[in-house]
Design an enzyme around this catalytic site. Structure first.
Site, PDB file in Angstrom:
ATOM      1  N   ASP A 113       5.802  -4.273 -26.281  1.00  0.00           N
ATOM      2  CA  ASP A 113       5.811  -5.440 -25.398  1.00  0.00           C
ATOM      3  C   ASP A 113       6.365  -6.671 -26.109  1.00  0.00           C
ATOM      4  OD1 ASP A 113       4.729  -3.884 -23.443  1.00  0.00           O
ATOM      5  OD2 ASP A 113       2.693  -4.689 -23.610  1.00  0.00           O
ATOM      6  N   SER A 114       6.054  -6.813 -27.390  1.00  0.00           N
ATOM      7  CA  SER A 114       6.503  -7.996 -28.129  1.00  0.00           C
ATOM      8  C   SER A 114       8.023  -8.018 -28.265  1.00  0.00           C
ATOM      9  CB  SER A 114       5.844  -8.056 -29.510  1.00  0.00           C
ATOM     10  OG  SER A 114       6.203  -6.927 -30.278  1.00  0.00           O
ATOM     11  N   VAL A 115       8.636  -6.842 -28.507  1.00  0.00           N
ATOM     12  CA  VAL A 115      10.100  -6.772 -28.597  1.00  0.00           C
ATOM     13  C   VAL A 115      10.715  -7.072 -27.239  1.00  0.00           C
ATOM     14  CG1 VAL A 115      12.072  -5.234 -28.999  1.00  0.00           C
ATOM     15  CG2 VAL A 115      10.115  -5.188 -30.557  1.00  0.00           C
ATOM     16  N   LEU A 130       6.406   7.070  12.565  1.00  0.00           N
ATOM     17  CA  LEU A 130       6.055   8.488  12.588  1.00  0.00           C
ATOM     18  C   LEU A 130       4.959   8.756  13.608  1.00  0.00           C
ATOM     19  CD1 LEU A 130       5.857   9.478   8.814  1.00  0.00           C
ATOM     20  CD2 LEU A 130       7.462  10.379  10.492  1.00  0.00           C
ATOM     21  N   GLU A 174       5.081  14.904   1.574  1.00  0.00           N
ATOM     22  CA  GLU A 174       4.935  13.650   0.836  1.00  0.00           C
ATOM     23  C   GLU A 174       3.605  12.997   1.221  1.00  0.00           C
ATOM     24  OE1 GLU A 174       9.724  12.609   1.180  1.00  0.00           O
ATOM     25  OE2 GLU A 174       8.231  11.281   2.074  1.00  0.00           O
ATOM     26  N   LYS A 211       1.326  10.159   2.717  1.00  0.00           N
ATOM     27  CA  LYS A 211       1.558   9.087   3.691  1.00  0.00           C
ATOM     28  C   LYS A 211       0.973   7.805   3.098  1.00  0.00           C
ATOM     29  CE  LYS A 211       0.804   7.656   8.469  1.00  0.00           C
ATOM     30  NZ  LYS A 211       0.238   6.342   8.107  1.00  0.00           N
ATOM     31  N   ASP A 264      -0.178   4.025   2.567  1.00  0.00           N
ATOM     32  CA  ASP A 264      -0.734   2.946   3.387  1.00  0.00           C
ATOM     33  C   ASP A 264      -0.236   1.637   2.797  1.00  0.00           C
ATOM     34  OD1 ASP A 264      -2.113   1.619   5.313  1.00  0.00           O
ATOM     35  OD2 ASP A 264      -4.084   1.835   4.375  1.00  0.00           O
ATOM     36  N   ARG A 272      10.089  -3.964   7.827  1.00  0.00           N
ATOM     37  CA  ARG A 272      10.403  -3.060   8.942  1.00  0.00           C
ATOM     38  C   ARG A 272      10.527  -3.821  10.260  1.00  0.00           C
ATOM     39  NH1 ARG A 272       7.906  -0.406  13.030  1.00  0.00           N
ATOM     40  NH2 ARG A 272       8.985   1.485  13.709  1.00  0.00           N
ATOM     41  N   GLU A 293       8.494   1.982   0.284  1.00  0.00           N
ATOM     42  CA  GLU A 293       7.149   1.534   0.663  1.00  0.00           C
ATOM     43  C   GLU A 293       6.591   0.688  -0.463  1.00  0.00           C
ATOM     44  OE1 GLU A 293       4.046   2.309   3.805  1.00  0.00           O
ATOM     45  OE2 GLU A 293       6.133   2.920   3.623  1.00  0.00           O
ATOM     46  N   TYR A 352      12.054   6.712  -0.483  1.00  0.00           N
ATOM     47  CA  TYR A 352      11.952   8.067   0.049  1.00  0.00           C
ATOM     48  C   TYR A 352      13.012   8.420   1.104  1.00  0.00           C
ATOM     49  CZ  TYR A 352       9.267   5.397   3.532  1.00  0.00           C
ATOM     50  OH  TYR A 352       8.858   4.469   4.451  1.00  0.00           O
ATOM     51  N   LYS A 388       8.139  16.763   6.515  1.00  0.00           N
ATOM     52  CA  LYS A 388       9.517  16.511   6.931  1.00  0.00           C
ATOM     53  C   LYS A 388      10.332  17.801   6.809  1.00  0.00           C
ATOM     54  CE  LYS A 388       9.578  11.715   5.220  1.00  0.00           C
ATOM     55  NZ  LYS A 388      10.233  10.779   4.258  1.00  0.00           N
ATOM     56  N   LYS A 426      -2.861  13.071   9.332  1.00  0.00           N
ATOM     57  CA  LYS A 426      -3.735  12.073   8.728  1.00  0.00           C
ATOM     58  C   LYS A 426      -5.029  12.684   8.219  1.00  0.00           C
ATOM     59  CE  LYS A 426      -3.605   7.851   9.831  1.00  0.00           C
ATOM     60  NZ  LYS A 426      -3.787   6.510  10.432  1.00  0.00           N
ATOM     61  N   CYS A 462     -20.937 -18.186 -17.789  1.00  0.00           N
ATOM     62  CA  CYS A 462     -20.322 -18.205 -16.469  1.00  0.00           C
ATOM     63  C   CYS A 462     -18.940 -17.556 -16.520  1.00  0.00           C
ATOM     64  CB  CYS A 462     -20.210 -19.646 -15.978  1.00  0.00           C
ATOM     65  SG  CYS A 462     -19.300 -19.808 -14.416  1.00  0.00           S
ATOM     66  N   CYS A 477     -16.255 -20.686 -15.830  1.00  0.00           N
ATOM     67  CA  CYS A 477     -16.073 -21.824 -16.745  1.00  0.00           C
ATOM     68  C   CYS A 477     -16.636 -21.573 -18.145  1.00  0.00           C
ATOM     69  CB  CYS A 477     -16.716 -23.074 -16.164  1.00  0.00           C
ATOM     70  SG  CYS A 477     -18.530 -22.995 -16.108  1.00  0.00           S
ATOM     71  N   CYS A 521     -25.343 -21.034 -13.348  1.00  0.00           N
ATOM     72  CA  CYS A 521     -24.382 -21.661 -14.256  1.00  0.00           C
ATOM     73  C   CYS A 521     -24.835 -23.097 -14.470  1.00  0.00           C
ATOM     74  CB  CYS A 521     -22.976 -21.623 -13.642  1.00  0.00           C
ATOM     75  SG  CYS A 521     -21.789 -22.668 -14.502  1.00  0.00           S
ATOM     76  N   CYS A 557     -17.767 -26.889 -13.228  1.00  0.00           N
ATOM     77  CA  CYS A 557     -17.396 -25.488 -12.998  1.00  0.00           C
ATOM     78  C   CYS A 557     -16.507 -25.436 -11.761  1.00  0.00           C
ATOM     79  CB  CYS A 557     -18.645 -24.635 -12.782  1.00  0.00           C
ATOM     80  SG  CYS A 557     -18.292 -22.930 -12.281  1.00  0.00           S
TER      81      CYS A 557
END
Length: 689
Positions: free
Chosen positions: A56-58, A106, A136, A138, A140, A159, A197, A249, A313, A337, A431, A434, A447, A453
């Site tokens: 990540d640093s590079v 669908l 595949e 479905k 949400d 869409r 999606e 897809y 499909k 479903k 807390c 804060c 707190c 706060c």
């Protein structure tokens, strides 16, 4: 990669850079091009292939170098640069764009018979005993069309109605898994429109809701609502740091040659760096499809994104064309479903919410579940003792109910023999908002930071502006949080010094709405004493106690200078309430806020002189909905006439007012012999009084 450059930011990134000041425009252009290609490549490895090659640093050094070069050579910054992912200029509106091809919906079913009928019809049309299907999950999520020109991102659209959608390009660019330039540009078509999606992974959804709950904001109901809401933001900077992802897809349109099967389409998408779901699978029999459906239904709680079924499909595109489409859905695909989750779900995390009075409340963040027709994603756990009594831990399966058909709460844990459980929950010593010290008082933890706060201040502002308090329009939870987060309000008095120009820069505001909020605040400067007292959010002082105190003392000065003993002598005001009120007015910070409110122009109206009413001493309870009053308006009416309105039935209840669809209070009232009246009789009593 263009090997004219000595720089190689793909395989072995060199982060020893020359000073930007020493580069000419041509040198900067070459380095910018190499950096972009390298960053896009590593984004692909990290977000699509899940196999990063650099730390990540590079990566951060490469990204920061690109930002520095584009800042120094602004003419070289292009719309497809990786730096646009961190947020661009806000749009004034979401423009409408017509899709390259219709985005069909669908047909879906829960019934096995419908699946078998679908397969039978496909075999009949194909004149074959066996057909290959692509299976595949479905998703949400939020369906979108993404368009590339010569391999470079051009725009993306929701869409919408399937024919026309809204342009969300500025927000799509922030999603790291969406390539701004496709892999293998040498063989990409000049025009490519793909369907995908957008979704929010469950872990990211839980983390986002955790932040919202801790700040006292309403959490998102489910990951789909969160993704859809974020994608329609006008300012992409509010989206850039959110945990959004995307699967592709389908190819909607292309001016190049396309494969003849869906399997090959998915491979082509992956070839270009467009991520597809790893759970996709082929099948050729109902038994294989049923097995896939059953397997994913059992795994749905463990998959890191929401699915609510599978999609079947037909793989062969020639057969798809023969089957054709209905008005809005294809005949070559069907969604099977899952049964909806009801009441039983999983505890994703237990977080601590800080209320306006400083009380810390444990809250269970849940996998969204349907409870009585309402999607629930969090439930109160009340306090630490209650959590331990029910032994609720992170990762447990639980049964959720809606207490009184309103507030979701965890009823019980469902044992899972053999499953390793999470660690027992304990309230924090500091807390979560804060970091101030937390102290215990009885069953509750508090707190100690008070209005310093942010969570308490946000809650206090929201309460202050509520309809039954100062009644300030346009100042809800989100607006209050924005004001506190950006340092515009540090105590309640700051509300009256707000400038509309400062407000309009906040999320969700524009010039008109900023002026509306400023005007709404300034218009509420002469509240009656009982409303103001309730608005101040003094612990243990609700609307009824505020009215009792205001009626007794009539003016704010008399009330503020009263001693604890004077409060305690008032009927209905116990020692705990008396101490709380006295401590509030004795606190120097509160005195300062009250003085600043007075200097800001607030004029607290005294209560009218107390006089006996026909309803003095009477107690009312309301159940069901009334046509002519909200519940709060009805309570205010009887309290103004000297009566008391309570939420529960007891031996002291004189009347129960029954509206439409009454609850179980009515049964209890009949057992206690309470007089039952309807709304018409209630109105007559008010008129006579």
């Amino acid at each position: 990669m263009n090997r004219r450059f000595t720089m190689d930011f793909k395989d072995k990134p060199n982060t020893r850079f020359k000073s930007v000041d020493t580069l000419n425009k041509k040198q900067a252009a070459e380095e910018i091009s190499a950096l972009r290609e390298g960053i896009n490549y590593h984004d692909y490895l990290y977000y699509v292939e899940n196999s990063p090659k650099i730390s990540d640093s590079v990566y951060d050094k490469l990204f920061q170098r690109l930002e520095a070069l584009e800042a120094a050579f602004s003419s070289l910054k292009t719309p497809d640069s990786p730096t646009v992912r961190v947020g661009t200029e806000p749009v004034s509106k979401l423009d409408k764009i017509e899709h390259k091809a219709p985005l069909l919906s669908l047909e879906a079913t829960l019934e096995q018979d419908d699946i078998e009928s679908f397969l039978k019809a496909a075999r009949k049309q194909a004149h074959k005993k066996s057909i290959t299907y692509m299976l595949e999950p479905k998703f949400d999520g939020l369906s979108v069309e993404v368009v590339y020109g010569h391999g470079h991102f051009e725009y993306g659209v929701t869409r919408g109605n399937g024919e026309v959608g809204e342009d969300i390009s500025h927000n799509l660019k922030t999603i790291r898994a969406l390539p701004l330039s496709l892999q293998r540009l040498d063989n990409t078509p000049a025009l490519l429109a793909v369907r995908g999606e957008i979704f929010m992974p469950k872990k990211g959804f839980t983390a986002l809701n955790k932040q919202r709950v801790e700040r006292g904001e309403e959490p998102f109901a489910n990951p789909r609502n969160a993704a859809a809401g974020l994608m329609r933001q006008f300012e992409s900077r509010h989206v850039a740091d959110k945990p959004l992802d995307i699967f592709f897809y389908e190819i909607l349109a292309s001016d190049g040659d396309l494969p003849s099967t869906h399997q090959d389409i998915l491979e082509r998408l992956s070839h270009w760096g467009l991520k597809s779901c790893p759970l996709n699978k082929t099948a050729s029999t109902f038994g294989q499809i049923e097995k896939y459906h059953h397997k994913l239904a059992g795994q749905r709680d463990d998959i890191d994104y929401e699915i609510d079924g599978i999609v079947i499909k037909i793989d062969d595109h020639g057969l798809r064309e023969a089957l054709g489409t209905r008005e809005r859905s294809p005949r070559w695909a069907l969604a099977w479903k899952f049964e909806p989750r009801e009441e039983v779900t999983m505890v994703e995390d237990i977080v601590v919410q800080v209320g306006r009075t400083g009380i810390l409340t444990p809250v269970a963040l849940l996998q969204p579940v349907d409870v009585g027709g309402v999607t629930v994603s969090r439930a109160t756990l009340h306090n630490e003792d209650e959590v331990h009594r029910k032994d609720i831990r992170r990762g447990d399966r639980v049964r959720v109910i809606r207490a009184g058909d309103v507030i979701p709460e965890v009823k019980e844990r469902i044992k899972q023999p053999g499953k390793k459980r999470g660690k027992p929950f304990h309230m924090p010593k500091h807390c979560p908002v804060c970091d101030a010290r937390v102290v215990r008082e009885g069953a509750y933890y508090l707190c100690t930071a008070g209005l310093s706060c942010a969570a308490q201040l946000t809650g206090r502002i929201q309460h202050y502006a509520a309809r039954n308090a100062m009644d300030i329009n346009h100042l809800g939870a989100k607006s209050a949080a924005e004001l506190v987060t950006h340092g515009l309000v540090q105590d309640l008095a700051d509300l009256y010094t707000l400038d509309a120009k400062d407000i309009e820069h906040l999320e969700g505001f524009a010039t008109k709405s900023a002026n509306q909020l400023q005007n709404a605040i300034q218009e509420r400067k002469e509240p009656r004493l009982d409303r103001f007292l309730f608005a101040m959010g003094i612990r243990h002082v609700g609307r009824h106690i505020a009215r009792v105190l205001a009626t007794e003392f009539r003016t704010l000065d008399r009330l503020a200078n009263a001693e604890t003993q004077e409060f305690a002598q008032i009927p209905g005001i116990g020692e705990e309430i008396a101490t709380s009120v006295a401590n509030f007015f004795a606190d120097k910070k509160n005195q300062s806020v009250l003085n600043r409110l007075k200097n800001a122009g607030l004029k607290i109206q005294p209560m009218p002189k107390r006089r006996e009413h026909p309803l003095t001493g009477k107690t009312f309870v309301f159940t069901g909905s009334l046509d002519g009053f909200t519940r709060d308006e009805a309570k205010e009416q009887v309290e103004a006439l000297g009566a008391r309105a309570t939420s529960s039935v007891s031996d002291e209840t004189d009347f129960i007012v029954v509206g439409k669809n009454p609850g179980n209070k009515l049964d209890k009232a009949e057992k206690h012999g309470v007089k039952r009246i309807n709304e018409a009789t209630f109105q007559e009593i008010l008129d006579e009084s």
